[in-house]
Design an enzyme around this catalytic site. Sequence first.
Site, PDB file in Angstrom:
ATOM      1  N   ARG A  58       0.811  -1.224   0.000  1.00 53.92           N
ATOM      2  CA  ARG A  58       0.000   0.000   0.000  1.00 53.92           C
ATOM      3  C   ARG A  58       0.841   1.269   0.000  1.00 53.92           C
ATOM      4  O   ARG A  58       0.348   2.331  -0.366  1.00 53.92           O
ATOM      5  CB  ARG A  58      -1.007  -0.045   1.150  1.00 53.92           C
ATOM      6  CG  ARG A  58      -2.074  -1.122   0.916  1.00 53.92           C
ATOM      7  CD  ARG A  58      -3.107  -1.152   2.009  1.00 53.92           C
ATOM      8  NE  ARG A  58      -2.509  -1.235   3.319  1.00 53.92           N
ATOM      9  CZ  ARG A  58      -2.566  -2.282   4.124  1.00 53.92           C
ATOM     10  NH1 ARG A  58      -3.191  -3.359   3.747  1.00 53.92           N
ATOM     11  NH2 ARG A  58      -2.006  -2.250   5.308  1.00 53.92           N
ATOM     12  N   GLU A  95       3.833 -10.164  14.111  1.00 51.37           N
ATOM     13  CA  GLU A  95       3.135 -10.692  15.279  1.00 51.37           C
ATOM     14  C   GLU A  95       3.521 -12.144  15.543  1.00 51.37           C
ATOM     15  O   GLU A  95       3.691 -12.563  16.676  1.00 51.37           O
ATOM     16  CB  GLU A  95       1.628 -10.568  15.062  1.00 51.37           C
ATOM     17  CG  GLU A  95       0.837 -10.808  16.319  1.00 51.37           C
ATOM     18  CD  GLU A  95      -0.627 -10.470  16.142  1.00 51.37           C
ATOM     19  OE1 GLU A  95      -1.411 -10.863  17.027  1.00 51.37           O
ATOM     20  OE2 GLU A  95      -0.994  -9.840  15.137  1.00 51.37           O
TER      21      GLU A  95
END
Length: 170
Positions: A58, A95
Site C-alpha cells: 500500500r 506478530e
Amino acid sequence: MNFKDYIRVIPDFPQPGIRFKDITTLLKDGKAYQAAIDSIKELVKDLQIDVVAGPEARGFVIGAPLALALGVGFVPIRKSGKLPGETVEASYDLEYGKDKLAVHKDSIAPGQRVLIADDLLATGGTIATATQLIRQLGGEIVGAAFLIELSYLDGREKLAGIDCRSLVQY
C-alpha cells in the site's frame, strides 16, 4: 474534504478486537483519491524531497502518485526476494515471526533527501525497517507521510527524530 467519510472501518478484522481501516473505499473514488494525494503533497511540500520511498504494497498506492505530484522519483521497498537486482535487506518482527524488506542498492544515492510514504502508521515497525534501509544506502530521511495514523498505537515512538505527518488520525 473529510477523508474519514471515505475510509471503511471493518470490525474484528483480521482478528477479534481489531477495527481495520480499509482504504479501498477511498481509492475507488477518483476525486477522493486525488484529493488525498493533493492534501498529502501540501503536508510535505516544505521538505525539499529528492525521492519518495514506499513499502510494499500500500506504500506504492500512496507513494507513487505522491512522487508524481511532487515531480520526483519513486523507490519501491519490497519484501525480500522480489527485486531482481542487487539489494540490501533488513529484518523486522511480525506478530508471529519475522520478515525482511529489501531495496535495490542503486535506488538511493548518498545524500539524497528521502520522504517515506505509506497508507498507515500503526506500530511503526515497517517504517522503522524502511528507515534502516534508506540510511544504509546513505539517504537522508526528511520525513514520513501517511494517509492514516493510528495514534493510539504510538508508532511515532519507533520513529524518533523523523518528521511524521498524517492526513487522518484515529
